[in-house]
Structure formats: structure tokens, C-alpha cells
Design a protein around this motif. Structure first.
Motif, PDB file in Angstrom:
ATOM      1  N   THR A 135       0.815  -1.215   0.000  1.00  0.00           N
ATOM      2  CA  THR A 135       0.000   0.000   0.000  1.00  0.00           C
ATOM      3  C   THR A 135       0.847   1.263   0.000  1.00  0.00           C
ATOM      4  O   THR A 135       0.319   2.350  -0.250  1.00  0.00           O
ATOM      5  CB  THR A 135      -0.935   0.037   1.229  1.00  0.00           C
ATOM      6  N   VAL A 136       2.148   1.164   0.292  1.00  0.00           N
ATOM      7  CA  VAL A 136       2.983   2.362   0.386  1.00  0.00           C
ATOM      8  C   VAL A 136       3.793   2.525  -0.889  1.00  0.00           C
ATOM      9  O   VAL A 136       4.176   1.547  -1.539  1.00  0.00           O
ATOM     10  CB  VAL A 136       3.908   2.313   1.617  1.00  0.00           C
ATOM     11  N   PRO A 137       4.099   3.758  -1.281  1.00  0.00           N
ATOM     12  CA  PRO A 137       4.836   3.985  -2.530  1.00  0.00           C
ATOM     13  C   PRO A 137       6.316   3.645  -2.378  1.00  0.00           C
ATOM     14  O   PRO A 137       6.905   3.756  -1.306  1.00  0.00           O
ATOM     15  CB  PRO A 137       4.636   5.481  -2.777  1.00  0.00           C
ATOM     16  N   GLY A 138       6.924   3.217  -3.488  1.00  0.00           N
ATOM     17  CA  GLY A 138       8.355   2.956  -3.513  1.00  0.00           C
ATOM     18  C   GLY A 138       8.768   1.623  -2.946  1.00  0.00           C
ATOM     19  O   GLY A 138       9.960   1.299  -2.938  1.00  0.00           O
ATOM     20  N   VAL A 139       7.800   0.836  -2.457  1.00  0.00           N
ATOM     21  CA  VAL A 139       8.111  -0.441  -1.816  1.00  0.00           C
ATOM     22  C   VAL A 139       7.299  -1.539  -2.494  1.00  0.00           C
ATOM     23  O   VAL A 139       6.113  -1.372  -2.761  1.00  0.00           O
ATOM     24  CB  VAL A 139       7.801  -0.414  -0.309  1.00  0.00           C
ATOM     25  N   ARG A 140       7.959  -2.643  -2.733  1.00  0.00           N
ATOM     26  CA  ARG A 140       7.304  -3.757  -3.403  1.00  0.00           C
ATOM     27  C   ARG A 140       7.628  -5.035  -2.642  1.00  0.00           C
ATOM     28  O   ARG A 140       8.788  -5.373  -2.438  1.00  0.00           O
ATOM     29  CB  ARG A 140       7.816  -3.864  -4.838  1.00  0.00           C
ATOM     30  N   MET A 141       6.587  -5.747  -2.202  1.00  0.00           N
ATOM     31  CA  MET A 141       6.784  -7.024  -1.541  1.00  0.00           C
ATOM     32  C   MET A 141       6.129  -8.108  -2.384  1.00  0.00           C
ATOM     33  O   MET A 141       5.013  -7.932  -2.885  1.00  0.00           O
ATOM     34  CB  MET A 141       6.183  -7.014  -0.136  1.00  0.00           C
ATOM     35  N   GLU A 142       6.854  -9.219  -2.562  1.00  0.00           N
ATOM     36  CA  GLU A 142       6.383 -10.280  -3.437  1.00  0.00           C
ATOM     37  C   GLU A 142       6.506 -11.630  -2.748  1.00  0.00           C
ATOM     38  O   GLU A 142       7.271 -11.791  -1.787  1.00  0.00           O
ATOM     39  CB  GLU A 142       7.200 -10.305  -4.736  1.00  0.00           C
ATOM     40  N   GLU A 143       5.774 -12.612  -3.281  1.00  0.00           N
ATOM     41  CA  GLU A 143       5.869 -13.999  -2.853  1.00  0.00           C
ATOM     42  C   GLU A 143       6.149 -14.865  -4.077  1.00  0.00           C
ATOM     43  O   GLU A 143       5.289 -15.004  -4.939  1.00  0.00           O
ATOM     44  CB  GLU A 143       4.574 -14.462  -2.175  1.00  0.00           C
ATOM     45  N   ARG A 144       7.362 -15.416  -4.161  1.00  0.00           N
ATOM     46  CA  ARG A 144       7.659 -16.363  -5.241  1.00  0.00           C
ATOM     47  C   ARG A 144       6.857 -17.643  -5.046  1.00  0.00           C
ATOM     48  O   ARG A 144       6.514 -18.331  -6.000  1.00  0.00           O
ATOM     49  CB  ARG A 144       9.143 -16.671  -5.271  1.00  0.00           C
ATOM     50  N   ALA A 145       6.620 -17.960  -3.780  1.00  0.00           N
ATOM     51  CA  ALA A 145       5.746 -19.051  -3.370  1.00  0.00           C
ATOM     52  C   ALA A 145       5.144 -18.607  -2.049  1.00  0.00           C
ATOM     53  O   ALA A 145       5.685 -17.715  -1.389  1.00  0.00           O
ATOM     54  CB  ALA A 145       6.527 -20.350  -3.211  1.00  0.00           C
ATOM     55  N   PRO A 146       4.014 -19.168  -1.636  1.00  0.00           N
ATOM     56  CA  PRO A 146       3.458 -18.774  -0.343  1.00  0.00           C
ATOM     57  C   PRO A 146       4.507 -18.899   0.764  1.00  0.00           C
ATOM     58  O   PRO A 146       5.154 -19.937   0.914  1.00  0.00           O
ATOM     59  CB  PRO A 146       2.304 -19.766  -0.150  1.00  0.00           C
ATOM     60  N   ALA A 147       4.717 -17.800   1.515  1.00  0.00           N
ATOM     61  CA  ALA A 147       5.679 -17.703   2.625  1.00  0.00           C
ATOM     62  C   ALA A 147       7.117 -17.522   2.154  1.00  0.00           C
ATOM     63  O   ALA A 147       8.024 -17.488   2.981  1.00  0.00           O
ATOM     64  CB  ALA A 147       5.590 -18.894   3.570  1.00  0.00           C
ATOM     65  N   SER A 148       7.359 -17.392   0.856  1.00  0.00           N
ATOM     66  CA  SER A 148       8.694 -17.095   0.344  1.00  0.00           C
ATOM     67  C   SER A 148       8.727 -15.620  -0.050  1.00  0.00           C
ATOM     68  O   SER A 148       8.372 -15.256  -1.168  1.00  0.00           O
ATOM     69  CB  SER A 148       9.027 -17.987  -0.858  1.00  0.00           C
ATOM     70  N   TYR A 149       9.139 -14.762   0.886  1.00  0.00           N
ATOM     71  CA  TYR A 149       9.011 -13.320   0.711  1.00  0.00           C
ATOM     72  C   TYR A 149      10.229 -12.711   0.023  1.00  0.00           C
ATOM     73  O   TYR A 149      11.355 -13.193   0.152  1.00  0.00           O
ATOM     74  CB  TYR A 149       8.851 -12.629   2.067  1.00  0.00           C
ATOM     75  N   ARG A 150       9.963 -11.612  -0.668  1.00  0.00           N
ATOM     76  CA  ARG A 150      11.010 -10.773  -1.249  1.00  0.00           C
ATOM     77  C   ARG A 150      10.560  -9.322  -1.139  1.00  0.00           C
ATOM     78  O   ARG A 150       9.426  -9.004  -1.484  1.00  0.00           O
ATOM     79  CB  ARG A 150      11.244 -11.161  -2.715  1.00  0.00           C
ATOM     80  N   ILE A 151      11.426  -8.447  -0.618  1.00  0.00           N
ATOM     81  CA  ILE A 151      11.093  -7.035  -0.469  1.00  0.00           C
ATOM     82  C   ILE A 151      12.020  -6.216  -1.345  1.00  0.00           C
ATOM     83  O   ILE A 151      13.244  -6.390  -1.307  1.00  0.00           O
ATOM     84  CB  ILE A 151      11.213  -6.578   0.998  1.00  0.00           C
ATOM     85  N   SER A 152      11.435  -5.331  -2.128  1.00  0.00           N
ATOM     86  CA  SER A 152      12.187  -4.421  -2.970  1.00  0.00           C
ATOM     87  C   SER A 152      11.866  -2.995  -2.564  1.00  0.00           C
ATOM     88  O   SER A 152      10.702  -2.604  -2.516  1.00  0.00           O
ATOM     89  CB  SER A 152      11.823  -4.643  -4.445  1.00  0.00           C
ATOM     90  N   ILE A 153      12.889  -2.218  -2.237  1.00  0.00           N
ATOM     91  CA  ILE A 153      12.730  -0.787  -1.983  1.00  0.00           C
ATOM     92  C   ILE A 153      13.506  -0.058  -3.071  1.00  0.00           C
ATOM     93  O   ILE A 153      14.727  -0.176  -3.168  1.00  0.00           O
ATOM     94  CB  ILE A 153      13.246  -0.384  -0.595  1.00  0.00           C
ATOM     95  N   ARG A 154      12.792   0.625  -3.930  1.00  0.00           N
ATOM     96  CA  ARG A 154      13.395   1.349  -5.046  1.00  0.00           C
ATOM     97  C   ARG A 154      14.264   0.435  -5.910  1.00  0.00           C
ATOM     98  O   ARG A 154      15.412   0.749  -6.225  1.00  0.00           O
ATOM     99  CB  ARG A 154      14.194   2.544  -4.538  1.00  0.00           C
ATOM    100  N   GLY A 155      13.709  -0.724  -6.270  1.00  0.00           N
ATOM    101  CA  GLY A 155      14.363  -1.594  -7.232  1.00  0.00           C
ATOM    102  C   GLY A 155      15.396  -2.526  -6.671  1.00  0.00           C
ATOM    103  O   GLY A 155      16.139  -3.149  -7.430  1.00  0.00           O
ATOM    104  N   SER A 156      15.476  -2.717  -5.363  1.00  0.00           N
ATOM    105  CA  SER A 156      16.554  -3.510  -4.773  1.00  0.00           C
ATOM    106  C   SER A 156      16.367  -5.013  -4.943  1.00  0.00           C
ATOM    107  O   SER A 156      17.215  -5.782  -4.513  1.00  0.00           O
ATOM    108  CB  SER A 156      16.694  -3.182  -3.281  1.00  0.00           C
ATOM    109  N   SER A 157      15.268  -5.467  -5.566  1.00  0.00           N
ATOM    110  CA  SER A 157      15.086  -6.908  -5.785  1.00  0.00           C
ATOM    111  C   SER A 157      15.936  -7.410  -6.947  1.00  0.00           C
ATOM    112  O   SER A 157      15.956  -8.604  -7.225  1.00  0.00           O
ATOM    113  CB  SER A 157      13.613  -7.224  -6.059  1.00  0.00           C
TER     114      SER A 157
END
Length: 749
Positions: A135-157
């Protein structure tokens, strides 16, 4: 001592009073009272508070979850204060930021900061933090699989094919990111978190090395005077089952919380089930007005399956399938077993009205059992670490100043073994390694309150990271030792803020970032050493404006930034699906982050007590500046894994009778999935809703019943794509339309 003690007592200023609900006049227990000089107190069961300071503070801040924060400037000692807190979310001018350790309102803090409070986390199903963070700008959180998290702040993924890297996390001010640079956020449950503070870009000083950002997680606490037991249950599509139980005991000098959460999920794809149990013990003690001690223990037992990436043809044909073939996810039982204990202890001590210290210590033990598609890994981690900081408040003529200095150190030991994967069982031993990771930094910061409502900040950190790797066994070669000691790097930060009015401020900053490779980037899962990999370094420039208007109904926050990153680390899969990493030159990252909210109705006495609309938008013009791979020149290409446009919008409705409705929509533009920019993930728009009712049943019981839907239009989209995937297996399909419903019952003594 007999001569000095009366003088010290006479110099103390005493602030007393009562904190009440603005709508009912009832006392509010558990309200945190924070002086700008660092002292803290809490209101008792009658709403009464008493706070002693050695000198008159510039302001007192009254904060309580679920109520708007009140700031009293230049309070008068000896006069009984009557403080009224209004229910509802805090406005920008009321939110107090802890991220730079100065406890200032957001309007007086220079930096790109986003807050995710408990209300935002609870607007979704709490099975995952993904939708709340996005919900916040500039931040992206993803799940490659359920419970497999990845957080990107300004493209850091870009350098995170799996897991969380290049973003530092803290829980209750205690390091949660390990010494090797990785973070196992999936060991925590969403119910364990009270609020999230996100500092975007290189924070440079207080939190040491990093080019992505810093995430501060605050634990759940019991309010003063509260004695309650709460149980909850939820069920949903794809076999989702979730149970929670929470006990809270709060007093004037201490509080204690015990929480158990269990979540099971059969999966929306083959080989995508989850089974997680988390036990949280969170406590806080105030043995004196000068000292507070908090302790947290998190035990987690996590199992989740890895369905693997699909090609576009497979994704279009049947997104519910798992990766197939000889090394398919089902055939190899690709999955993760993790068991972990994390213990943290923190003390805040006020020596005087000018000097205070915060010190934390932690220990962690984790066992990981991980059959992957092409190998089988068994790792054991043990880690200890600590952090301390001193803050000194003083006056330099007519300039108020706060000087902060301290350091942080972490040491981790890992025994890592890889085997052949014979259909989900460990085969012959391939490699046996012992890895010692040491990471630390020292920091200093000066914050000056200048004339004309300027606040200037200058900060500096000296960062150091070292890996010692001992190979005890490798098929076909002998043993060896390898040491990689990255040169200590200075990271400065300079920021300036001007508060134009009581409702508006502007800020600008320049900061330097330094991010060494993680252990998994140096020692890849195929057992190869990446000896040539260098640390990322970059400079970030940003400026922003934030404030509110229309009698506080409209709030806005806009930040523009330019980040030049050198020695950028990117990942690419090889033929065995192992991620390999390399430096590729530099990137230019320009962007704008905006968030706007408008409260149409905010009156607890009206039948429709609150109606609010909000939106966030992120524009990312990210390009490879200099990138040569063999004979291919990718300079000028779009940065892999970053959507040029992303937006989230929502509507929140609350009634006086406890009925509420939350509507949310999330949009992401098409996203390049390889450095060549020849494969893109399609753009998508996903919407969801949650409807519920909260009611107090008599004096002791509270009930909440809710139901919700996610991806209401049954949109096909991929979340957590595999970047630069070998064999075209880029896509990790997200769930289709899914429903959930549940209830919670709370008993208060």
C-alpha cells in the motif's frame, strides 16, 4: 552526594495529568507519554500519568494505538494537564518517527518514510504481509511461493532471486537481519507486528551499510491496566486455515504478551502448501522512571513448498501446475523446513535530562532443511549481536542540538552442507562448509534546530564486513580456507528540513550507500565461490514535501529522488537453476513517490463515523547506465524487475455501530524480466474487499466477525517473478479469486 542530591531533585520538572477519550470522557490507560528530552511514562488504569524531567522539554507527545496522537508544545510543569485523544488514524502532523532516534513528528523528519500501522495490516487477511506493505509507494513485496518473501525498496530486488537482501530489518530496535546480509521474515507472523516504519534509500548513518533501505518492526504490546485473552480463527480458499491465541497483562510498570499463531494452506498451485507455527513472548518493564527494559522471544517452525517457475506457455496453459521435468518440484519435493529461535533484550536508560542510552543484545539459532530442484541443503545458523546508541541533548546558544553516537556488531556461524537430491531425500555429500560472518559499524549523527524553523542533520557511519569460509569437503578437490574482508567504507548523510507552517514542511537530503555481497552471493548453492564480487556503492539525492490541508482532512507526501548505483549486483540463473551473481557497472534510478489521503467524514458521534479515501503512486525511471555482458551491451535498458508505474488505492468506511468496509485496488505496469528486456510480465489490476463488524458485548467481551475477497476479478498475474531465469521459467502465478472469513473473541477482565 548529600549536597548534590537535593539540587538534582529541585531541578526536576514534574508533569502530571489525565488522558481521556475525547468522545466519551472515559480514562485511557496505556497511553505512552514521551518527552522530547527522552523520558517516557505511561498512563495508569485511571488515565493518570506522572512524568519527571530534569529540565523543561520542548514538547510532550501522547500516543496510543487506534487514537490520534497529541503533541503539547512547551508544557507548563506543576499544572495538571487534561489531554483528550480522539479515536481514529493519526494525521501526518501527529505521527512520531523513531527511525532516526530523535522521536520527532513526521513533519519534522527529513527523509522518505512510510508508516504501516496496525489498522493497515488488519485490513487484509493477515495470512501474509504482502498486501499491507504494497500500500505504500516505492516499496514492493512479493511472494515467489506462499511464505517465500522478497522485499524491494526502489528496485533492490534486482539482486534478490529469493529471500530478502539489501534491506535491513529490525524488530523492537534489535537487528533481525543476520550478519550474512539475509533476513528470514517468513519466520514471523503478521500478528506479531504492531506497526512498520520504512526508511527508503540509503539511510547511511544510524543503520549502517545499505543501498536499499531500512524496515523497523514494532512488536505488539499489552496496554497498561489491560488483562485480556483473545482467540481467533479464519478459513479461506485453497485450504487456508489460521488460528491465533493472545494473552495480555499490562500494569503501570510492566506489560506482558504471549501470542501463538498457526497457519495452514494447501496451496493454489501444485507443491505450494504452507504449515507455520509461531510463538511470541513480548514483555516490557519499567523498574524506575529512568530505565525501561524490553524482552522478546520468537519461536518459529515453518514448512513451505516451492512450486518453481513456469515458462510463458505453461503459465498461459495452466498456472496451477508446478515446474515439471526430471528436476521438477513435485518429483524432487522442493520445499523448505526451518526451525528458529530468536531472543532479544533491550534497555533504555536516561542518565540525565541531556543524556540517554539504548542498548540491545540478541541471539539466534536456526536449522534449515531444504530439498531444492537440483540439490539438497542442510544448514545450521547460530548468531549473536548487539547495538548501542547514546543521545545527548544540549543548547548551542539559541540552537537546540541532539548528538547521537553508537555502534552495532553481529557475528554469525553457519554449518552448511549440500547433497545430491534423490527424489526429496539427501544423497551423496557434495560440499561441507563452515562460514563465519562478521558485520559491524560505528555511527554518529548531529541534529540542529536552526532559526526560522530549519532542522539540519549530518550523519556518518563506518561499515565493515568479513567472511571466513572453511571448506571441509568437496567432491573432486581438496579442502581450503577463504577469507573475504571488505574494506571499511564511510557512508555520510546530510539532510535539511524547513517547516513552512504548522501544516507544511519541505526536506532534502544527500546520502551515500554501501552494500557488501551477502554470504549466499559469495558462496552459491552449487558450492562455487564468487571471489570477484564487489560491494555496491551509490549516492542518493532526494527532496520532498509533506503536509495537510483543508482543516487536516487532506494529507499528502511527495518525494522525488535520483540514485546512482555503482558496481550494481545482478542475478542470473545458470543451466542448473542456481542463481549466480556479478557486478555490471552502474544504474541510474530516478523516481517519484506520492501518497495522498482525504478524510471525508471523521466524527465518532455520527452513524457513519469515518469515510476515507487514499492512494499511493510510484513512478520509476530506472535504467542500466553502463552494462556490458560479453558482446552484448545492455546500457540504457530498463532495470530488471521494476515496474515503471505502480499504484494502490483504497476506501475505508466505519460506522458508530462497529460495521466497517475496506476496499483496495493495486495496479502494476508491465515489468521487464530479463536484462535484455525481451520478456515482460503483463500489467495487472487486482482488487479486494473486507467487510466486518466489531462490537463490545457487555463489559467483558469483544467480538469481531469479518469476511473478504481478494482478486475479485479473477485476474491472471505473476507475483514474485524469477528474474533472468534459465529456460524461460520466469513466471510464478499468483492466486486467482479467493475468499476468506473469520472471527475473533476477546475477553477482558
Amino acid at each position: 552526594m548529600l549536597i548534590i542530591l537535593p539540587q538534582v531533585l529541585l531541578a526536576q520538572e514534574l508533569y502530571t495529568g489525565s488522558v481521556l477519550r475525547a468522545d466519551t470522557g472515559q480514562p485511557l490507560p496505556g497511553v505512552m507519554v514521551t518527552a522530547s528530552s527522552g523520558e517516557q511514562g505511561i498512563s495508569n488504569e485511571n488515565g493518570y500519568f506522572s512524568l519527571a524531567t530534569s529540565t523543561a522539554p520542548a514538547r510532550l507527545v501522547f500516543s496510543f494505538i487506534g487514537y490520534k496522537t497529541v503533541v503539547i508544545s512547551n508544557p507548563r510543569a506543576g499544572q495538571e494537564l487534561r489531554v483528550l485523544l480522539e479515536p481514529g488514524a493519526a494525521s501526518l502532523q501527529e505521527v512520531v518517527i523513531t527511525g532516526y532516534e530523535t522521536n520527532r513528528p513526521l513533519l519534522q523528519t527529513a527523509g522518505a518514510i512510510s508508516i504501516i500501522d496496525r489498522d493497515v495490516i488488519e485490513r487484509f487477511d493477515e495470512g501474509s504481509l504482502v498486501r499491507a506493505v504494497n500500500t505504500v509507494p516505492g516499496v514492493r513485496m512479493e511472494e515467489r511461493a506462499p511464505a517465500s518473501y522478497r522485499i524491494s525498496i526502489r528496485g533492490s530486488s534486482l539482486r534478490s532471486p529469493y529471500g530478502i537482501r539489501n534491506v535491513k530489518l529490525y524488530y523492537d530496535g534489535i537487528p533481525f537481519t543476520e550478519a550474512n546480509g539475509t533476513t528470514a521474515l517468513n519466520l514471523m507472523d503478521a500478528a506479531n507486528i504492531g506497526s512498520i516504519e520504512i526508511l527508503k534509500g540509503p539511510t547511511g548513518s544510524i543503520y549502517g551499510a545499505g543501498t536499499g533501505g531500512t524496515v523497523l518492526l514494532e512488536p505488539r504490546r499489552a496496554a497498561a491496566g489491560e488483562q485480556s485473552l483473545e482467540v481467533g480463527a479464519m478459513t479461506g480458499s485453497y485450504g487456508l486455515r489460521r488460528y491465533t491465541a493472545t494473552a495480555r497483562v499490562g500494569g503501570e510498570k510492566s506489560n506482558f504478551l504471549v501470542q501463538y499463531a498457526k497457519q495452514e494452506y494447501d496451496g493454489h498451485r501444485q507443491q505450494s502448501a504452507v504449515d507455520r507455527e509461531v510463538l511470541l513472548l513480548s514483555s516490557e518493564f519499567r523498574p524506575s522512571d529512568r530505565r525501561s527494559i524490553s524482552a522478546n522471544l520468537i519461536y518459529s517452525d515453518l514448512y513451505y513448498e516451492l512450486p518453481g517457475g513456469l515458462t510463458r506457455d505453461q503459465y498461459e496453459q495452466d498456472p496451477s501446475q508446478a515446474r515439471g521435468g526430471m528436476f521438477g518440484s513435485v518429483a524432487q519435493n522442493a520445499s523448505m523446513n526451518q526451525e528458529s529461535v530468536n531472543v532479544g533484550l533491550k534497555q533504555e536508560y536516561t542518565f540525565s535530562d541531556r543524556l540517554r542510552n539504548t542498548t540491545s543484545l540478541y541471539g539466534m539459532h536456526r536449522f534449515r532443511n531444504h530439498p531444492f530442484n537440483t540439490d539438497y541443503e542442510r544448514n545450521t545458523n547460530q548468531e549473536i549481536g548487539g547495538r548501542t546508541s547514546f543521545a545527548y541533548n544540549t543548547q548551542l546558544g539559541n540552537i537546540g542540538a541532539t548528538f547521537t553516537a553508537g555502534g552495532e556488531f553481529q557475528r554469525g556461524f553457519e554449518a552448511a552442507r549440500t547433497y545430491d537430491n534423490n527424489g526429496g531425500t539427501a544423497g551423496d555429500l557434495r560440499t561441507d562448509d563452515e562460514v563465519v560472518a562478521k558485520s559491524g559499524f560505528a555511527f554518529a549523527q548531529a541534529e540542529l534546530e536552526l532559526p526560522a524553523n530549519f532542522i539540519a542533520t549530518a550523519a556518518l557511519s563506518l561499515n565493515d564486513t568479513k567472511y571466513d569460509i572453511t571448506r571441509l569437503h568437496q567432491v573432486g578437490s581438496g579442502n581450503y580456507k577463504y577469507t573475504r574482508d571488505f574494506e571499511a567504507v564511510l557512508s555520510p548523510r546530510i539532510a535539511l528540513l524547513k517547516q513552512l507552517t504548522e501544516e507544511l514542511s519541505v526536506h532534502a537530503s544527500v546520502s551515500s550507500g554501501f552494500s557488501p555481497p551477502t554470504e549466499e552471493e559469495i558462496l552459491t548453492s552449487d558450492g562455487q565461490l564468487n571471489e570477484e564480487l564487489e560491494a555496491e556503492k551509490g549516492i542518493n539525492y532526494e527532496a520532498g514535501i509533506r503536509g495537510f490541508a483543508l482543516r487536516g482532512k487532506l494529507s499528502f507526501d511527495v518525494v522525488g529522488f535520483y540514485f546512482n548505483l555503482r558496481e550494481t549486483i545482478v542475478s542470473r540463473q545458470d543451466v542448473s537453476s542456481v542463481a549466480v551473481f556479478r557486478n555490471v557497472g552502474s544504474t541510474d534510478q530516478k523516481g517519484v513517490e506520492t501518497s495522498i489521503a482525504y478524510t471525508l467524514i471523521d466524527d465518532p458521534e455520527r452513524p457513519l463515523s469515518q469515510l476515507k479515501v487514499w492512494t499511493s503512486y510510484t513512478f520509476s525511471h530506472f535504467r542500466f547506465d553502463a552494462y556490458q555482458q560479453n558482446e552484448n551491451d545492455y546500457s540504457g535498458n530498463k532495470l530488471t524487475g521494476v515496474a515503471p508505474h505502480a499504484a494502490t488505492a483504497g476506501l475505508d468506511l466505519h460506522t458508530r455501530f462497529g460495521l466497517y468496509l475496506n476496499l483496495t485496488a493495486n495496479y502494476a505496469d508491465e515489468t521487464p524480466l530479463n536484462d535484455e528486456n525481451t520478456v515482460y510480465a503483463d500489467s495487472y489490476l487486482v482488487a479486494g474487499a473486507r467487510l466486518g463488524i466489531k462490537r463490545q458485548l457487555g463489559q467483558h467481551f469483544g467480538l469481531e466477525v469479518y469476511s473478504g475477497v481478494d482478486n475479485v476479478a479473477d485476474t491472471k498475474y505473476s507475483l514474485g517473478n524469477d528474474l533472468n531465469a534459465f529456460g524461460g521459467r520466469f513466471f510464478q502465478p499468483a492466486p486467482g479469486r479467493n475468499y476468506y472469513g473469520g472471527l475473533s473473541l476477546k475477553y477482558t477482565l
